[in-house]
Design an enzyme around this catalytic site. Structure first.
Site, mmCIF file in Angstrom:
data_model
loop_
_atom_site.group_PDB
_atom_site.id
_atom_site.type_symbol
_atom_site.label_atom_id
_atom_site.label_comp_id
_atom_site.label_asym_id
_atom_site.label_seq_id
_atom_site.Cartn_x
_atom_site.Cartn_y
_atom_site.Cartn_z
ATOM 1 N N GLU A 32 -8.350 -4.837 5.106
ATOM 2 C CA GLU A 32 -8.183 -4.504 3.696
ATOM 3 C C GLU A 32 -7.039 -5.297 3.062
ATOM 4 O OE1 GLU A 32 -8.560 -0.590 5.338
ATOM 5 O OE2 GLU A 32 -9.353 0.135 3.436
ATOM 6 N N ARG A 67 -2.505 -2.057 -3.540
ATOM 7 C CA ARG A 67 -3.725 -1.279 -3.313
ATOM 8 C C ARG A 67 -3.659 -0.014 -4.167
ATOM 9 N NH1 ARG A 67 -4.721 3.409 0.838
ATOM 10 N NH2 ARG A 67 -6.946 3.679 0.499
ATOM 11 N N ARG A 99 -12.635 16.199 8.486
ATOM 12 C CA ARG A 99 -13.366 16.576 7.260
ATOM 13 C C ARG A 99 -14.832 16.874 7.584
ATOM 14 N NH1 ARG A 99 -11.645 11.337 3.880
ATOM 15 N NH2 ARG A 99 -9.952 10.996 5.329
ATOM 16 N N ASN A 101 0.866 -1.175 0.000
ATOM 17 C CA ASN A 101 0.000 0.000 0.000
ATOM 18 C C ASN A 101 0.906 1.228 0.000
ATOM 19 O OD1 ASN A 101 -1.780 2.060 0.475
ATOM 20 N ND2 ASN A 101 -2.687 1.164 2.311
ATOM 21 N N HIS A 117 -13.197 3.754 0.441
ATOM 22 C CA HIS A 117 -13.058 2.612 1.359
ATOM 23 C C HIS A 117 -13.670 1.336 0.782
ATOM 24 C CE1 HIS A 117 -13.202 5.890 4.695
ATOM 25 N NE2 HIS A 117 -11.942 5.524 4.527
#
Ligand code: ADP
Length: 395
Positions: free
Chosen positions: A382, A90, A239, A7, A179
């Protein structure tokens, strides 16, 4: 098979070696500050974590250190490079064309390059990681797994914005969600736990520092709260999530900001951090709220309220829900937030088992046997999802 999962960020590279038969992690680690001074971490399963400073001018050196650590005589988990059977990368954004996982070819790399404008911080870094692996492992098969792929089953009515169609056709402006690999992993696990019934309706709440909610019918994604970018949807750590776009112009005029400044504030200085007045970690927020800090409490309330509104809207979008899942840092570990969200959903006949909801970090059914909606905590993984996809593709 040993799968090396990579990743890659612009200055970091996370890695894991997963045995695809046992699905156990053999070793994992992180290269940081690539292009700056270089920091390396490696941990074999059951062993001590090793950390050191290593010069890493580019991703090539980072991958070389990863291989060196994995095959180290004393602490390595592999005898040689040949024991890495395949590599799964990824990739954050696959645009409109890359709709599932692929074996790495020059055409696929070009496609990833072509949608870099949709993920300018991530996609170019992923390509650096692929190139570095190709250089050091030229004959090892590699696959790319896209965060956006799982959401490609969203119907047009869900992913289109009601703005001139040419912006979609010519500029690819639409909802992509985020996601996806986590939502895929958790919804597939939920399906298994449900006994793979037909016509299943699942909602997955991925609640971490970045947070998103998705819904799936028969395992296929119908909606995701993130939009063109990961700024949309829920209130997050820093955010803002959903906001009237006119606020951008209003703040630019009123305060003399540039659009970029406003968006930086929306991304980095908003969310629960802004509402609470300085806290983005949910452990700090819970602690402060319990000591009477009203702004911390308000931040928690806003987070839970927005999440519950999304769940409610997805229940309407699917005309029902069988199972709701919580995952990621907050979803897996914070029973208080899960409880606050589920309190809005009793109209569905949802009943939480307060004792079971104390679970931290483990898979667990947290609704009562009488509940009309099953509620699970399902830790996301993941890397394992990427390893599974890679092996399935290369087989
Ligand atoms: P991301 O991957 O988006 O950076 P994470 O999924 O790691 O985020 O989630 C980070 C959030 O999870 C933080 O707000 C943190 O407070 C919360 N969290 C992590 N571990 C725990 C824990 N053991 N108990 C309560 N909250 C936790």
């Amino acid at each position: 098979m040993n799968v090396l999962v990579i990743n890659c960020g612009s200055s970091s590279l996370k890695y894991q070696v997963i045995d695809s038969e046992t699905e156990k992690v053999k070793a994992k680690g992180l290269c940081e500050r690539i292009g700056i001074d270089g920091r390396f971490a490696y941990q074999p399963a059951g062993g001590e974590k090793e950390e050191s400073e290593k010069p890493m001018p580019t991703h090539n050196e980072a991958v070389a250190y990863v291989i060196e650590a994995l095959t180290n005589e004393k602490t390595g988990v592999l005898k040689s490079l040949d024991e890495i059977d395949c590599v799964g990368h990824r990739i954050v954004h696959g645009g409109v064309n890359l709709t599932h996982s692929y074996v790495v070819t020059e055409e696929i790399i070009k496609e990833i390059e072509d949608c870099s404008d949709l993920a300018p911080l991530h996609n170019p870094a992923h390509i650096l990681g692929i190139r570095a692996c190709q250089k050091l492992m030229p004959s090892t098969p590699m696959a790319v797994v896209f965060d956006t792929a799982f959401q490609q089953t969203m119907p047009e009515k869900a992913y289109l914005y009601a703005i001139p169609y040419k912006f979609y056709e010519e500029d690819k402006v639409r909802k992509y969600g985020a996601h996806g690999t986590s939502h895929m992993f958790v919804s597939q696990r939920a399906l298994e736990l449900m006994g793979n019934p037909a016509h299943s309706k699942i909602i997955v709440c991925h609640l971490g520092n970045g947070a998103s909610i998705s819904c799936e019918i028969d395992g296929k994604c119908q909606e995701n709260s993130m939009g063109l970018t990961p700024l949309d949807g829920l209130v997050m750590g820093t955010r803002c999530g959903d906001i009237d776009p006119s606020v951008v112009e209003f703040l630019c005029k009123k305060r003399g900001y540039s659009v970029e400044e406003v968006l930086r504030i929306f991304n980095k200085e908003s969310g629960v951090l802004a509402v609470s007045g300085g806290m983005s970690d949910f452990r700090d927020l819970a602690d402060a709220a319990s000591k009477g800090n009203d702004r911390a409490q308000l931040a928690l309330d806003m987070f839970a309220y927005r999440a519950a509104k999304y769940i409610g809207s997805y229940v309407a979008a699917m005309n029902g829900v069988d199972t709701i899942c919580f995952t990621a840092g907050i979803g897996e570990n914070n029973g208080m937030i899960r409880g606050m969200i589920c309190d809005y959903l009793t109209f569905l006949g949802l009943e939480l088992d307060d004792e079971a909801n104390k679970v931290v970090g483990d898979e667990k059914l947290i609704s009562t046997p009488e509940s009309k909606v099953a509620v699970y905590v399902i830790p996301t993984n993941e890397e394992l999802a990427i390893a599974r996809e890679t092996v399935a593709l290369l087989k």
